[in-house]
Design a protein around this motif. Structure first.
Motif, PDB file in Angstrom:
ATOM      1  N   GLU A   1     -62.933   2.848  58.546  1.00 16.86           N
ATOM      2  CA  GLU A   1     -62.294   1.791  59.337  1.00 16.86           C
ATOM      3  C   GLU A   1     -60.814   2.094  59.541  1.00 16.86           C
ATOM      4  O   GLU A   1     -60.267   1.901  60.634  1.00 16.86           O
ATOM      5  CB  GLU A   1     -62.465   0.448  58.644  1.00 16.86           C
ATOM      6  N   ARG A   2     -60.146   2.577  58.496  1.00 24.81           N
ATOM      7  CA  ARG A   2     -58.731   2.929  58.623  1.00 24.81           C
ATOM      8  C   ARG A   2     -58.539   4.049  59.650  1.00 24.81           C
ATOM      9  O   ARG A   2     -57.601   4.025  60.450  1.00 24.81           O
ATOM     10  CB  ARG A   2     -58.161   3.370  57.271  1.00 24.81           C
ATOM     11  N   LEU A   3     -59.429   5.032  59.611  1.00 30.75           N
ATOM     12  CA  LEU A   3     -59.336   6.132  60.572  1.00 30.75           C
ATOM     13  C   LEU A   3     -59.615   5.648  61.983  1.00 30.75           C
ATOM     14  O   LEU A   3     -59.004   6.102  62.950  1.00 30.75           O
ATOM     15  CB  LEU A   3     -60.308   7.248  60.175  1.00 30.75           C
ATOM     16  N   ASP A   4     -60.545   4.698  62.102  1.00 34.84           N
ATOM     17  CA  ASP A   4     -60.857   4.134  63.418  1.00 34.84           C
ATOM     18  C   ASP A   4     -59.655   3.360  63.959  1.00 34.84           C
ATOM     19  O   ASP A   4     -59.292   3.501  65.134  1.00 34.84           O
ATOM     20  CB  ASP A   4     -62.080   3.217  63.303  1.00 34.84           C
ATOM     21  N   ARG A   5     -59.028   2.580  63.103  1.00 34.84           N
ATOM     22  CA  ARG A   5     -57.834   1.827  63.534  1.00 34.84           C
ATOM     23  C   ARG A   5     -56.701   2.777  63.902  1.00 34.84           C
ATOM     24  O   ARG A   5     -55.879   2.467  64.772  1.00 34.84           O
ATOM     25  CB  ARG A   5     -57.358   0.895  62.419  1.00 34.84           C
ATOM     26  N   GLY A   6     -56.672   3.927  63.224  1.00 37.15           N
ATOM     27  CA  GLY A   6     -55.642   4.910  63.518  1.00 37.15           C
ATOM     28  C   GLY A   6     -55.970   5.804  64.691  1.00 37.15           C
ATOM     29  O   GLY A   6     -55.230   6.730  65.003  1.00 37.15           O
TER      30      GLY A   6
END
Length: 347
Positions: A15-20
């Protein structure tokens, strides 16, 4: 079933990578540096080692230091029902977003297992893709979705991304890049053992099973890795992590895919070893540590986590996984050596 720390950590990382807006390569802003993004693989391996609590911070540090690259633009849809269309798009890096969109649609329509089974034989000849990162990223994603009762969108999208990276950087054995790599390897390995001799023990293990042959192929790569110096310690590590990754995926594939997959990863391992270990002319000797020593194994895993280097984490996790099924001291000797090389100060 309640979520485990592993599930929570993997999904939070994705999720963090997706938000980034993570792409497929390293880089800051719109600058692609040409190196594969390792954050999803490293985070999943770190969670597998039981350090899910460290995953969010690790991902943030990775993003800050390595960069997440930029998401590629869509070019045009790829029709999976048209062999001419999808074959023409193989190896087209500019079509990475198109491939990811295709695999997301396929997974949604067919399920992840059927998608994997359908596309695996199509991608297998191009296993050298991205220095084997297509295979390895796919394998870590498969382990993630297989561990979940109901995989999340983030986990399924990561599987789509792994397959997309493999397809977008696909290099068939007849491609110019593959022929060039083999030619370089052939020149550098003059006077050395041929793959047939180097992998004789792995080939002999085929009489037992492909699984046993892959385990021995991984151990051979590990033994060879302990001979390399500090010059470029990263590429040769994939002669350990790639066959280990393949062994991780085979249980989810039709049995008839096993032998062609072994042949493909064996060929890739030979190419990588010839190119990236040929300057070290000595044969593997007694390693610096005893990989059978429980203290060495424990400390190697601890050191990989302390270093935080993605390759140290991945090779150490692969060593633990492989050693659990096929104990061989070469596995942790290689992981220990990788930690030494990757943790050494530059210069």
């Amino acid at each position: 079933m309640a979520e485990t720390q592993y599930d929570i950590a993997v999904n939070e990382a994705l999720e963090r990578l997706d938000r980034g807006h993570a792409g497929f390569f390293l880089g800051h802003g719109n600058t692609l540096r040409g190196f594969a993004l390792h954050a999803p693989m490293g985070a999943e391996a770190l969670a597998t080692l039981g350090h899910g609590d460290l995953v969010p911070g690790w991902v943030d540090r990775y993003a800050a230091s390595r960069g997440l690259g930029a998401l590629p633009d869509l070019v045009a849809p790829i029709d999976p029902a048209d062999p001419a269309a999808w074959r023409a798009a193989l190896g087209e890096t500019r079509r990475l977003a198109d491939w990811a969109a295709l695999f997301r649609r396929e997974i949604e329509a067919l399920g992840w297992r059927q998608t994997l089974a359908t596309w695996w034989p199509r991608l297998t000849p191009g296993m050298l893709a991205g220095l084997t990162h297509g295979l390895i990223r796919t394998a870590h994603a498969v382990r993630s979705v297989a561990a979940a009762d109901t995989p999340s969108r983030y986990q399924l999208d990561e599987l789509a991304n792994g397959l997309a990276f493999w397809a977008g950087l696909h290099q068939s054995p007849q491609s110019a890049a593959s022929r060039g790599a083999k030619a370089v390897g052939a020149v550098r390995t003059l006077g050395r053992r041929t793959p047939g001799r180097l992998f004789a023990a792995a080939d002999a293990a085929l009489d037992t099973s492909v699984d046993a042959a892959l385990a021995e192929l991984t151990a051979i790569g590990a033994g060879r890795y302990t001979t390399i110096g500090r010059g470029n310690p990263v590429p040769a590590v994939h002669t350990v992590t790639a066959p280990a990754a393949l062994r991780m995926v085979l249980p989810y594939l039709p049995a008839e895919y096993a032998r062609p997959s072994y042949d493909a990863v064996r060929d890739v391992s030979a190419t990588l070893l010839n190119i990236f270990t040929a300057s070290d002319r000595r044969e593997p000797a007694t390693p610096a540590v005893d990989g059978d020593d429980p203290q060495v194994r424990r400390r190697t895993l601890e050191r990989a986590v302390e270093l935080g280097d993605e390759h140290a984490i991945k090779v150490s996790e692969a060593a633990r996984r492989e050693y659990a099924d096929h104990p061989d001291p070469r596995l942790f000797a290689a992981a220990h050596h990788a930690c030494d090389l990757l943790g050494a100060p530059p210069g």
